[in-house]
Design a protein around this motif. Structure first.
Motif, PDB file in Angstrom:
ATOM      1  N   SER A 126       2.377   4.847  -9.117  1.00 19.97           N
ATOM      2  CA  SER A 126       1.484   3.834  -9.142  1.00 19.97           C
ATOM      3  C   SER A 126       2.067   2.736  -7.946  1.00 19.97           C
ATOM      4  N   TYR A 127       3.516   2.402  -8.244  1.00 24.66           N
ATOM      5  CA  TYR A 127       4.164   1.166  -7.595  1.00 24.66           C
ATOM      6  C   TYR A 127       3.994   1.770  -5.994  1.00 24.66           C
ATOM      7  N   LYS A 128       4.180   3.045  -5.716  1.00 17.07           N
ATOM      8  CA  LYS A 128       4.138   3.573  -4.406  1.00 17.07           C
ATOM      9  C   LYS A 128       2.988   3.488  -3.550  1.00 17.07           C
ATOM     10  N   PHE A 129       1.729   2.955  -4.196  1.00 14.00           N
ATOM     11  CA  PHE A 129       0.487   2.999  -3.658  1.00 14.00           C
ATOM     12  C   PHE A 129       0.329   1.577  -2.624  1.00 14.00           C
ATOM     13  N   GLY A 130       0.133   1.541  -1.452  1.00 10.59           N
ATOM     14  CA  GLY A 130      -0.261   0.477  -0.635  1.00 10.59           C
ATOM     15  C   GLY A 130      -1.515  -0.238  -0.678  1.00 10.59           C
ATOM     16  N   ARG A 131      -2.122  -0.685  -0.065  1.00  7.83           N
ATOM     17  CA  ARG A 131      -3.305  -1.133  -0.029  1.00  7.83           C
ATOM     18  C   ARG A 131      -4.398  -0.012  -0.002  1.00  7.83           C
ATOM     19  N   GLU A 151      -0.707   1.522   8.409  1.00  6.34           N
ATOM     20  CA  GLU A 151       0.305   0.478   7.907  1.00  6.34           C
ATOM     21  C   GLU A 151       1.016   1.012   6.670  1.00  6.34           C
ATOM     22  N   ASN A 152       0.257   1.645   5.842  1.00  9.39           N
ATOM     23  CA  ASN A 152       0.845   2.286   4.560  1.00  9.39           C
ATOM     24  C   ASN A 152       2.117   3.287   5.115  1.00  9.39           C
ATOM     25  N   ARG A 155       5.493   2.717   6.121  1.00 13.18           N
ATOM     26  CA  ARG A 155       6.510   2.103   4.814  1.00 13.18           C
ATOM     27  C   ARG A 155       6.486   3.435   3.958  1.00 13.18           C
ATOM     28  N   LEU A 157       4.244   4.681   2.005  1.00 11.13           N
ATOM     29  CA  LEU A 157       3.405   4.132   1.022  1.00 11.13           C
ATOM     30  C   LEU A 157       2.182   5.388   0.808  1.00 11.13           C
TER      31      LEU A 157
ATOM     32  N   GLY B 130      -1.350  -5.411  -2.071  1.00 14.63           N
ATOM     33  CA  GLY B 130      -0.383  -4.559  -1.433  1.00 14.63           C
ATOM     34  C   GLY B 130       0.338  -4.008  -2.750  1.00 14.63           C
ATOM     35  N   ARG B 131       1.607  -3.002  -2.520  1.00 21.52           N
ATOM     36  CA  ARG B 131       2.319  -2.411  -3.729  1.00 21.52           C
ATOM     37  C   ARG B 131       2.601  -3.433  -4.700  1.00 21.52           C
ATOM     38  N   GLU B 151       7.166  -8.122   1.973  1.00 22.50           N
ATOM     39  CA  GLU B 151       6.428  -7.010   2.776  1.00 22.50           C
ATOM     40  C   GLU B 151       4.927  -7.378   2.850  1.00 22.50           C
ATOM     41  N   ASN B 152       4.637  -7.585   1.325  1.00 21.15           N
ATOM     42  CA  ASN B 152       3.046  -7.913   1.468  1.00 21.15           C
ATOM     43  C   ASN B 152       2.609  -9.266   2.055  1.00 21.15           C
ATOM     44  N   ARG B 155       2.029  -9.474   5.428  1.00 22.75           N
ATOM     45  CA  ARG B 155       0.717  -8.948   5.965  1.00 22.75           C
ATOM     46  C   ARG B 155      -0.389  -9.418   5.492  1.00 22.75           C
ATOM     47  N   LEU B 157      -1.237  -9.683   2.045  1.00 24.36           N
ATOM     48  CA  LEU B 157      -1.541  -8.975   0.720  1.00 24.36           C
ATOM     49  C   LEU B 157      -1.114  -9.843  -0.307  1.00 24.36           C
TER      50      LEU B 157
END
Lengths: 255, 255
Positions: A126-131, A151-152, A155, A157, B130-131, B151-152, B155, B157
């Motif tokens: 879960s902590y590797k999901f971007g927006r 964007e993700n 990085r 993500l 973001g993440r 990082e967030n 952007r 986020l």
């Protein structure tokens, strides 16, 4: 008092015990199910479960004329049942703020949501999901889902892509259409983040007993039939070996 | 069969009707509650609700010796109850993959999760998160939460910061300690993303009837008492006017 109760992802069974208690104790119960699709929902069974009538409200009532809801919430306890986790839609936030500003107490009862079920069901961290973003229908085009993926991806993500719906018209985007729209965006934008070779995960009816998780290349999954909606997509970023194994073992991916 | 059932965020009432059905129909029920804190959980009430005994397992059993669980799952239906949404912890993913590779069918029943409750309860838009990251205790320092915020923030986020816990030692980080660790990181790293002037949202006991949402400057909230854990933090990015209003109306922020 106005209580927003999440119905979760599928039928009646995504309701939590807290949500059930609130709805059973309410003076009036409303249900909206246009901001998201709740597969397998049966209004009669819901009324039986709660032991009281449930009034279905559409976008017009909720966004333009919530007067009756607010007026009742001033005199007693109103529960508004919403598909998925409440307050993810702006509509709910607006209504909540309107109520609070009029001196009406509000509360929110969380429920299962695609936002956390997507990592949970796929085995992706879960902590590797971007927006996340939504892929809109072709008649309302937007580059947001593509830009979000760019964007993700830059990085490493993962990206959750929700699919557009128009409940009033009975239109729910399926995974194949979502992938085609992303391929069209790729053709225009050309950053190489969504090609026929991209690894993608399809979630169909997440949280339902007949829910499906399938991972594979876009080329292969694009034409596959995943059954009825709702569907959503995850485009994985950089994979940890445990995540790779999860996509193989749970999603049947050949990676 | 091995079914992972999420217990949600608070006591017994975060359990969904699907989760309750699965647990009541299981031959054996296990509960772990070390990967996350489930406030207000009472084992006796849980056993009464399910009508059967529940065996509590710790890290050692789940990560090193899940032999009994797997052996029973081969012969009947085992439910493993987990706090929060299942599979968010790597431990669950590992156990699920081990089971699947041994030919044992598995299933996951989603439940409320801090990942979606954080936007839901604060009124911040979910697609603008973001993440997320976890702030670890001082004896296990890491710059990850700070880097994630940098990082967030770049952007616009929002960032959800979970707080470390060591259930075996009864240690649960509180919001104040989390903020102090972030201020120390700020001092070392100096990017200006977490200062006494930064707007922050504290979530205490999210999903519980006595849950709290408070928004304000770090300077002000750092010393405030939010009651017992679990706590978490959200550092908002660029705010839409509706989000700003939500933080004022719901979180009492002076912005």
């Amino acid at each position: 008092m106005l209580v927003f109760v999440g119905m979760g992802l599928c039928g009646l069974e995504g309701l939590t015990l807290a949500g059930l208690r609130e709805a059973r104790g309410a003076d009036w119960v409303y249900l909206e199910h246009y901001t998201s699709l709740l597969p397998g929902l049966n209004l009669r069974s819901l009324e039986e479960l709660l032991g009281k009538p449930v009034r279905v409200v559409d976008r017009r009532v909720l966004e333009e004329g919530p007067g009756e809801i607010l007026e009742r919430a001033r005199r007693g306890k109103v529960v508004l049942l919403v598909p998925g986790d409440p307050m993810v839609a702006t509509t709910h936030v607006s209504l909540r703020l309107t109520a609070e500003k009029e001196g009406i107490a509000t509360a929110v009862i969380p429920s299962p949501s695609i936002l956390s079920a997507a990592p949970g069901l796929t085995g992706l961290q879960s902590y590797k999901f971007g927006r996340s973003a939504t892929i809109p229908f072709r008649d309302n085009p937007s580059t947001v889902p593509y830009d979000t993926l760019v964007e993700n991806a830059a990085r490493g993500l993962h990206t959750l892509l929700l699919l557009d719906l128009r409940a009033e018209e009975g239109r729910y985007m399926l995974a194949g259409e979502g992938m085609e729209i992303m391929l069209e965006l790729e053709e225009r934008m050309g950053k190489g983040v969504f090609t026929p070779d991209t690894l993608v995960v399809v979630l169909a009816r997440a949280g339902c007993p007949d829910g499906k998780v399938r991972a594979g290349r876009v080329r292969r999954l694009k034409g596959e039939d995943f059954g009825p909606p709702p569907h959503s997509l995850v485009v994985p970023g950089k994979l940890h070996f445990l995540e790779e194994e999860a996509l193989r073992v749970i999603g049947g991916a050949e990676i």
